[in-house]
Design an enzyme around this catalytic site. Structure first.
Site, PDB file in Angstrom:
ATOM      1  N   CYS A 131       0.835  -1.211   0.000  1.00 43.70           N
ATOM      2  CA  CYS A 131       0.000   0.000   0.000  1.00 43.70           C
ATOM      3  C   CYS A 131       0.869   1.260   0.000  1.00 43.70           C
ATOM      4  CB  CYS A 131      -0.908  -0.016   1.223  1.00 43.70           C
ATOM      5  SG  CYS A 131      -1.697   1.565   1.582  1.00 43.70           S
ATOM      6  N   GLY A 132       0.697   2.099  -1.012  1.00 44.59           N
ATOM      7  CA  GLY A 132       1.485   3.323  -1.128  1.00 44.59           C
ATOM      8  C   GLY A 132       1.277   4.278   0.030  1.00 44.59           C
ATOM      9  N   HIS A 133       0.055   4.372   0.526  1.00 44.71           N
ATOM     10  CA  HIS A 133      -0.213   5.284   1.640  1.00 44.71           C
ATOM     11  C   HIS A 133       0.402   4.773   2.938  1.00 44.71           C
ATOM     12  CE1 HIS A 133      -2.707   7.458  -1.050  1.00 44.71           C
ATOM     13  NE2 HIS A 133      -3.516   6.438  -1.244  1.00 44.71           N
ATOM     14  N   CYS A 134       0.471   3.443   3.069  1.00 43.24           N
ATOM     15  CA  CYS A 134       1.157   2.867   4.231  1.00 43.24           C
ATOM     16  C   CYS A 134       2.646   3.192   4.182  1.00 43.24           C
ATOM     17  CB  CYS A 134       0.950   1.356   4.279  1.00 43.24           C
ATOM     18  SG  CYS A 134      -0.773   0.837   4.353  1.00 43.24           S
TER      19      CYS A 134
END
Length: 587
Positions: A131-134
């Site tokens: 996950c990029g936001h993670c």
């Protein structure tokens, strides 16, 4: 996908009324009935099918997600990682190593309960390695954990790989990544702040510290004025008593802002309060052009909290990964969005900001930098905006997810009128749609936004509609199965098998919960919500679903049983003699 709710006793009369449309459908009275067991036996035997190997189940936790701007829409919040379109699926993890997160506890199903029992305050991040936001949150989360540990704050920051411990994540209602929960004595509450180190530290500090902090010296006050992005100060006669209690109650209603109180005229002066002002006085101080806002309502907790909520955000917020949570989680759902390329924005931002002053507490105003590849492109794509032309639109941001495009010259008067009409529900919503196909002769009918009323909401037809995304792996796996179902049911005039590209088409009566979403619209009941198919995605299971829910009974196009016994498996299907083909070959 959520299960359909069971009808309550109060709805029994409605259920009886639902049967009345059948009387209006002449096909229903005369349609031949068939034995579903015989039909299923024939289906399995001649199509060579069984229901043991579905393409994927409708409850598969790894179903491809929802549209690329879900954060503005409660219906799509379960796929928050798709917001900026930077997550193409699992890949080699770039989540920081344990060495980078010395103060972040690693939790699994094996130690989760024990850690929460041992520590009174625990913040837990549920993440996915891809996950990029993670990945964007990771350094902020680690830095917050280190800072809190160095300050001796009684709190633990931890993380759970939700892709490894899916059951644990599901048990805590995790529907998107990252999800941050703060546990106090084992009881969770959602983290509602921004995904930055300072915001996390401040939010936790507010939860663990006093609701209101006392400011007694100018030195203390100067640190607040220069350090806090937003702060609330009350100028009181006493630091305890009824007014202080109301302020503390207001603070508990507002998670993200620090509240202070003082009796010192010198401290009040630093916050731009006249030392001779009548007490109690409350001001909100921000680091932006609208620096000071003075509270002029009744000194009650609810009124103070409402004042802070309406004035804490900037007049216009630039959408970034860091500001996204503040926008998405704001209790004000209705938004006016300005899409403009960076070099053109200076012409229009002053107009939007001036307009925003008239709608504080009623509308959120958001700037999306159109030529920002990380943010502008995916957000514009979600709204169906193409090119670099400056665009203003209104967005409801709630379950109905309606959008309204502004047309005309952008000026202070026209945008104010547009915003006011939006508040008063005077605008006409806009929905994306592909062109209506010139021909639509395949077994699976193609539906677009513009044709859904005609093809799907036709009261004389039972309609099964798949809402899919071209890039969705599960949709691609389902396609041959769905095509086979449609081919097998061809020629049944009362039944339509259809599909719609949910990335290019919208309709208020066909909202996907993810891709694929399969919806059924019974004949004569099109004013009611469609029924969601939630079984295994096989021909047999979808057929069973149709037989159960179809308003108009139907019979499979197959050889009669006597012919089948006489002629054997090579017999030709009824209605297909002219082609000379065998249904087993076609199916």
């Amino acid at each position: 996908m959520a299960a359909m709710p069971m009808p309550s006793p109060r709805s029994l009369l409605l259920l009886l009324l639902l049967a009345t449309p059948f009387l209006l459908l002449p096909l229903a009275a005369s349609a031949p009935t068939s034995n579903p067991d015989i039909d299923l036996e024939y289906l399995i035997k001649n199509a060579g099918l069984d229901d043991s190997t579905p393409a994927t189940t409708a409850t598969d936790p790894e179903d491809d997600g929802a549209p690329d701007f879900p954060g503005l829409d409660a219906d799509y919040k379960d796929e928050d990682e798709d917001l900026f379109g930077d997550d193409d699926g699992p890949e080699e993890s770039s989540h920081p190593s344990a060495a980078d997160e010395a103060h972040v506890l690693l939790l699994t199903a094996a130690n989760f309960t024990a850690v929460l029992a041992a520590r009174r305050h625990v913040m837990v991040e549920f993440y996915a390695p891809w996950c990029g936001h993670c990945r964007a949150l990771a350094p902020h989360y680690s830095a917050a954990a280190t800072h809190l540990a160095e300050q001796g704050v009684d709190v633990a920051l931890a993380k759970v790989d939700a892709t490894e411990d899916h059951d644990l994540a599901q048990a805590h209602g995790v529907q998107g990544y990252p999800t941050l929960l703060f546990f106090i004595d084992g009881v969770p509450r959602d983290y509602s702040g921004e995904r930055t180190k300072d915001a996390i530290v401040a939010w936790i500090g507010k939860k663990l510290g006093p609701a209101v902090q006392n400011l007694t010296t100018v030195d203390e006050a100067e640190k607040i004025v220069t350090g806090d992005d937003v702060a609330v100060l009350a100028f009181l006669d006493h630091l305890s008593g009824a007014h202080s209690d109301e302020l503390a109650a207001a603070s508990r209603l507002e998670d993200t802002i620090s509240f202070y109180q003082t009796t010192s005229p010198d401290v009040a002066k630093l916050f731009h309060i006249d030392p001779e002002a009548k007490r109690p006085s409350v001001v909100l101080l921000k680091k932006e052009e609208e620096k000071l806002t003075v509270f002029d309502g009744e000194f009650r907790a609810s009124a103070i909290a409402e004042f802070v909520s309406a004035n804490k955000i900037p007049l216009i917020t630039t959408l970034t990964q860091e500001t996204a949570p503040a926008i998405f989680d704001n209790p004000i759902k209705k938004q006016i969005l300005l899409f403009a390329v960076a070099k053109e924005s200076s012409k229009f931002l002053p107009i939007i900001k001036e307009t925003a002053k008239s709608f504080k507490g009623k509308l959120l105003f958001v700037f999306v930098e159109r030529d920002n590849e990380e943010v502008g492109e995916p957000v514009a794509n979600y709204f169906g905006i193409t090119g670099n032309e400056t665009t203003v639109l209104a967005y409801t941001g709630n379950e109905d997810a309606k959008k309204f495009f502004f047309s005309g010259e952008i000026s202070l008067d026209t945008i104010k009128e547009f915003a006011q009409d939006f508040l008063e529900d005077k605008l006409t919503p806009s929905y994306k749609s592909d062109p209506v196909p010139e021909s639509n002769d395949e077994d699976v009918k193609v539906v677009v936004g513009k044709s859904l009323d005609q093809l799907v909401l036709d009261e004389s037809k039972d309609v099964l509609l798949e809402v899919y995304a071209p890039w969705c792996g599960h949709c691609q796996s389902l396609e041959p199965i769905y095509n086979k179902l449609a081919k097998y049911l061809r020629g049944i005039d009362s039944l339509v098998i259809a599909k719609m590209d949910g990335t290019n088409n919208e309709h208020p009566r066909a909202k996907p919960d993810g891709f694929p979403t399969i919806l059924f619209y019974p004949a004569g009941k099109k004013s009611f919500e469609p029924i969601t198919f939630e079984g295994d995605r096989t021909v047999v299971e979808m057929y069973k679903f149709l037989k159960k829910h179809a308003a108009i009974p139907f019979k499979l196009k197959r050889p009669d049983s006597s012919a089948a016994r006489t002629d054997g498996p090579g017999s030709t299907a009824e209605g297909e003699k002219s082609s000379g083909s065998n249904p087993k070959d076609e199916l």
